[in-house]
Enzyme design. Structure first.
Site, PDB file in Angstrom:
ATOM      1  N   HIS A 115       1.032  -1.089   0.178  1.00 13.60           N
ATOM      2  CA  HIS A 115       0.307  -0.324   0.145  1.00 13.60           C
ATOM      3  C   HIS A 115       1.109   1.179   0.385  1.00 13.60           C
ATOM      4  O   HIS A 115       0.301   2.373  -0.232  1.00 13.60           O
ATOM      5  CB  HIS A 115      -0.357  -0.143   1.318  1.00 13.60           C
ATOM      6  CG  HIS A 115      -2.259   0.816   0.844  1.00 13.60           C
ATOM      7  ND1 HIS A 115      -3.068   1.547  -0.014  1.00 13.60           N
ATOM      8  CD2 HIS A 115      -3.962  -0.086   1.382  1.00 13.60           C
ATOM      9  CE1 HIS A 115      -3.784   2.271  -0.388  1.00 13.60           C
ATOM     10  NE2 HIS A 115      -4.838   1.246   1.147  1.00 13.60           N
ATOM     11  N   ASP A 125      -1.872   2.360  -4.599  1.00 18.23           N
ATOM     12  CA  ASP A 125      -3.535   1.818  -4.389  1.00 18.23           C
ATOM     13  C   ASP A 125      -4.841   0.878  -4.223  1.00 18.23           C
ATOM     14  O   ASP A 125      -4.386   0.107  -5.626  1.00 18.23           O
ATOM     15  CB  ASP A 125      -3.695   2.868  -5.382  1.00 18.23           C
ATOM     16  CG  ASP A 125      -3.115   4.921  -4.495  1.00 18.23           C
ATOM     17  OD1 ASP A 125      -2.370   4.610  -3.325  1.00 18.23           O
ATOM     18  OD2 ASP A 125      -2.885   5.798  -5.550  1.00 18.23           O
TER      19      ASP A 125
END
Length: 450
Positions: free
Chosen positions: A422, A426
């Site tokens: 992350h 995204d």
């Protein structure tokens, strides 16, 4: 006899130490020249070390799992050379022999010890003593036992047996105890004889004293297993990945009914080519979608703070072996067709199971696919193969009824998982990538369109 120290040689560029993953010899074993003595593992490969001389092993560098520096002593071997006088020179006691001698002396004070050092008057006799099966050129300890039997702590064996035989109980109680495998002498009673109530109490509390009913299954003994070699590498890599990478996982359902039908047709007409599984078709789809999502085909150097988005797709393929999970890499997957991918998958899987993967086949991946095949599962949350930033996990195919308009039809469905880093990927990107894969897998004719 001369002693030869076999030092760990330089077994790879940039390697400063190696881990002992297996010993093929033990102290006291005789080895011949070029026979294997140990398996040493580096970050890149496992190398079998062979003895450069013949002789008897007298020292080892450590235990399995220990690290040995390049140039440090690995094995000390007592060679078969004879001194100028033609006599075999007895070696000092090994640590194990010395410990045995000390322990015996402590337990048997006053017992005479005779140390016998074998000698030979000719080189031929010396060779027979050193090389003969079962002989040992090292000192041998013989002991004389004290005269007379040792008294038992609680009386003679005959007295103990007599006490057990005369435990008072009725014939019915004796029969029940015999059927249960209970020694009446071990059953406590407050009266002058063992009764059924005493047996009941023993059954309730006897398990803590080691009692087990006849036919009952004993629990397997605990087995401590040292984490070494491949398993230790896996542990270190998985821990580093989960510690450093903030994972997130996205899962979506894909209808692979048409894909499975096409795969069956391709296999029916494959000729001499390898049988197609789902994996090569999945890789073709990945290679078609990745150019639109370059952030997934990347490696993240978190120390330098640099993400490298790769043009070529070097696809890692998680493979289960007896030694643990390995990840061989399919180089330039984007340049291979489905049959070439199937051939390379088979070759790498066989090499992984045989432990014969080359160093350049085990690193440098840019994205990984992990699949449990038919074993599958409803959904998985795979762990990213650091420093990559994404890993894809197809799950088990199941057949279920689905709606097609107003009709209910049979369909083959598969959940597809993807875990991403992350920090650099995204959620929108991961979800969009999976939707791109879904389009190709649900309309498989697109896999072969330019």
């Amino acid at each position: 006899m001369a002693r030869f120290t076999f030092k760990l040689p330089d077994i790879g560029e940039g390697i400063s130490e190696a881990e002992i993953v297996a010993w093929h010899v033990a102290i006291g074993d005789r080895v011949e020249e070029d026979s294997p003595v140990a398996d040493m593992m580096t970050d890149k490969a496992t190398v079998e070390m062979e003895s450069p001389v013949s002789g008897v092993v007298v020292e080892l560098a450590g235990e399995v799992g220990d690290q040995v520096s390049i140039g440090a002593a690995l094995v000390v071997i007592e060679t078969d050379a004879v001194d100028a006088g033609g006599e075999v020179v007895a070696a000092p006691l090994t640590a194990a022999q010395a410990e045995t001698a000390e322990q015996y002396e402590a337990e048997n004070p006053g017992v005479e010890e005779v140390v016998d050092t074998p000698t030979a008057t000719t080189p031929a006799e010396a060779g027979a003593q050193v090389g003969g099966a079962g002989n040992d050129a090292q000192s041998v300890i013989t002991t004389t036992s004290p005269t007379g039997p040792r008294p038992s702590p609680g009386g003679s064996d005959e007295q103990v047996a007599a006490a057990k035989a005369h435990a008072l109980a009725s014939p019915a109680v004796r029969a029940r105890a015999r059927d249960l495998g209970i020694d009446l002498a071990s059953v406590k009673t407050e009266s002058d004889r063992v009764r059924h109530a005493d047996l009941d109490a023993y059954l309730r509390y006897g398990a803590g004293q080691g009692y087990q009913a006849p036919g009952a299954r004993r629990a397997r003994a605990d087995q401590p297993i040292k984490v070494i070699g491949m398993r230790r590498k896996i542990a270190e890599n998985m821990a580093a990945s989960k510690r450093a990478i903030p994972h997130f996982t996205y899962v979506d359902e894909i209808d692979v009914t048409a894909l499975e039908a096409m795969r069956a047709d391709l296999n029916a007409n494959r000729g001499g080519r390898p049988k197609l599984t789902m994996l090569p078709l999945m890789i073709v789809a990945i290679c078609k979608v990745i150019p639109d999502f370059p952030m997934l085909n990347a490696r993240y150097d978190d120390e330098a703070g640099v993400v490298t988005r790769h043009g070529a797709i070097h696809l890692g393929m998680a493979a289960q072996t007896d030694a643990g999970l390995t990840v061989p890499v399919i180089r330039d997957a984007q340049d291979r067709n489905v049959w070439q991918l199937a051939t390379e998958i088979t070759r790498l899987a066989e090499a992984a199971r045989a432990g014969k993967l080359a160093p350049n086949e085990m690193g440098g991946g840019t994205i990984t696919v992990t699949s449990l095949g038919p074993l599958g599962g409803i959904a998985t949350t795979p762990v990213i193969n650091r420093p990559e930033v994404a890993i894809i996990g197809p799950n088990k195919i199941v057949e279920r009824p689905v709606f097609k308009g107003d009709e209910v039809v049979r369909a083959k469905l598969m959940n597809l998982s993807i875990s991403c880093d992350h920090r650099v990927v995204d959620g929108w990107d991961a979800a969009s990538f999976v939707q791109g894969l879904k389009k190709y897998l649900e309309t498989p004719v697109l896999l072969f369109a330019d």
